[in-house]
Design an enzyme around this catalytic site. Structure first.
Site, PDB file in Angstrom:
ATOM      1  N   GLY A 184     -14.392  -7.048   2.266  1.00  0.00           N
ATOM      2  CA  GLY A 184     -13.248  -7.653   1.857  1.00  0.00           C
ATOM      3  C   GLY A 184     -13.156  -8.417   2.928  1.00  0.00           C
ATOM      4  O   GLY A 184     -13.174  -8.222   4.100  1.00  0.00           O
ATOM      5  N   CYS A 187       0.878  -1.290  -0.007  1.00  0.00           N
ATOM      6  CA  CYS A 187       0.006   0.049  -0.106  1.00  0.00           C
ATOM      7  C   CYS A 187       0.940   1.189  -0.016  1.00  0.00           C
ATOM      8  O   CYS A 187       0.350   2.328  -0.553  1.00  0.00           O
ATOM      9  CB  CYS A 187      -1.005  -0.133   1.341  1.00  0.00           C
ATOM     10  SG  CYS A 187      -2.119  -1.146   1.252  1.00  0.00           S
TER      11      CYS A 187
END
Length: 408
Positions: free
Chosen positions: A187, A50
């Site tokens: 998710g 990320c």
């Protein structure tokens, strides 16, 4: 042998630029194989998280090699536009940077837990793609070991050390606590499950979205309800908080979808890269939204722990270069063994004993083992230059023995 790297990270590029050169695990193998077909490249490892995308390359000569261009080509991203955001490093700078990354010293959330696992996984993916070489294998092994040592022996921050922890902590701060809050987690991967667990522990009513086409066993954190992903808007309508953490190539939540809700969430937290939540939602829908660039700014740094971590980084840098020096010396060591054998075999005492059945093969093995034991115990001091001087002197002595026909 040279090592170079190109990276784009949270320190030098905002999230919109980083996501243009981000990759999921399924893409990495083919990308690395293509990079290894580039002239002069001996091995390659790609880290994509990320906070950063970094390509490490082992090469014959770093001059003229452009790892940043290779990354952009692999991503189909505009090189000229992204080039100012890349940082290029070579040699010791690249080695030190990787070890610092694995130790969490370069993370947006200082000392975060997941990075050492991500570095280890990057090395594993390169190995599976047959893209790594001995140099990068050894370097990444040193980096991972250093990261584990920092994690177990230092305390870099006083806050939980992962993006999921930080996202939940920021949500609690912005919502005035989480007890009783209705929350939806989009998710159910590693990050999503961790966030769900933390929210349940904080007293939230948590619903996790699941994709209907997911194969295999689905593990849902204890205390969570489930909702099909395709019906997520029904449960998001009226909730307090949405956290999205997927590897989807598409937005899991768009501005149009949020605007269409009768009761909009108070806060959206995006823990994905590329982003799951459409960036313009705060402006269009008036909903507070947090992404990866908003996390990690409240870390309380412990300078004493930073110094401890820096010492660990240096220790593993030294270990790596000890290995590099010893590896470079291996051809010289082979010559040393041969020269030592010649010296022994030309000695009059050996010639005398050989007439009584001395075994030349046994002598050769004894000489090689002796050299290995001597040099193996002093790897930190071995260098090709020093051994070459030793070899030169030994070869002169062998020559003198041969000319004199006797012991010198």
């Amino acid at each position: 042998m040279s090592i170079c790297m190109a990276g784009v990270d949270h320190e030098h590029a905002e999230i919109g630029l980083r996501e243009q050169v981000s990759f999921v695990a399924g893409q990495v193998g083919a990308i690395l194989q293509g990079i290894c077909n580039t002239a002069g490249v001996l091995g390659a490892v790609l880290i994509s998280t990320c906070n950063r995308t970094e390509l490490y390359v082992s090469c014959e000569d770093a001059a003229g090699l452009q790892p940043d261009r290779l990354l952009c080509l692999a991503a189909g991203a505009p090189y000229e536009r992204l080039r100012p955001s890349f940082v290029l490093r070579e040699g010791e700078d690249a080695v030190r940077h990787l070890i610092e990354v694995a130790c969490g010293l370069r993370s947006q959330i200082l000392g975060e837990d997941q990075i050492v696992t991500q570095v280890k996984q990057a090395a594993a993916l390169a190995r599976q793609a047959h893209a790594s070489d001995a140099v990068l294998e050894t370097l990444f092994r040193c980096a991972v070991t250093a990261g584990k040592e920092v994690k177990t022996q230092t305390r870099l921050t006083a806050v939980p050390l992962s993006a999921a922890h930080q996202g939940v902590a920021m949500a609690a701060e912005r919502l005035g606590g989480l007890t009783g809050k209705r929350t939806v987690v989009i998710g159910n991967g590693e990050m999503g499950r961790l966030a769900s667990d933390l929210l349940v522990q904080a007293g939230c009513a948590v619903t996790v979205t699941l994709r209907s086409y997911r194969h295999g066993e689905t593990i849902v954190p204890r205390g969570c309800k489930t909702q099909p992903y395709d019906d997520r808007l029904a449960v998001i309508d009226g909730c307090d908080l949405v956290i999205s953490a997927t590897t989807s190539p598409h937005y899991t939540l768009t501005a149009e979808q949020v605007c269409g809700l009768a009761h909009k969430p108070r806060l959206l937290v995006d823990l994905a890269l590329p982003r799951d939540i459409e960036p313009n939602i705060p402006e269009v829908a008036g909903v507070d939204c947090v992404n990866m660039d908003d996390l990690g700014r409240a870390n309380t740094e412990n300078e004493a722990a930073r110094r401890e971590a820096a010492a660990i980084v240096q220790k593993y840098m030294d270990r790596f270069y000890e290995w590099v020096d010893y590896r470079a010396a291996l051809p010289v060591i082979a010559s040393l063994k041969q020269t030592a054998l010649e010296r022994v075999c030309n000695d009059p005492l050996y010639l005398e004993l050989s007439q009584d059945g001395a075994d030349e093969e046994a002598t050769r093995l004894a000489v090689e083992k002796t050299v290995d034991m001597l040099l193996g115990g002093m790897k930190e001091a071995v260098s090709a230059n020093l051994l070459e001087k030793c070899l030169e002197k030994m070869q002169k002595n062998v020559s003198h023995v041969e000319k004199a026909g006797g012991r010198v």
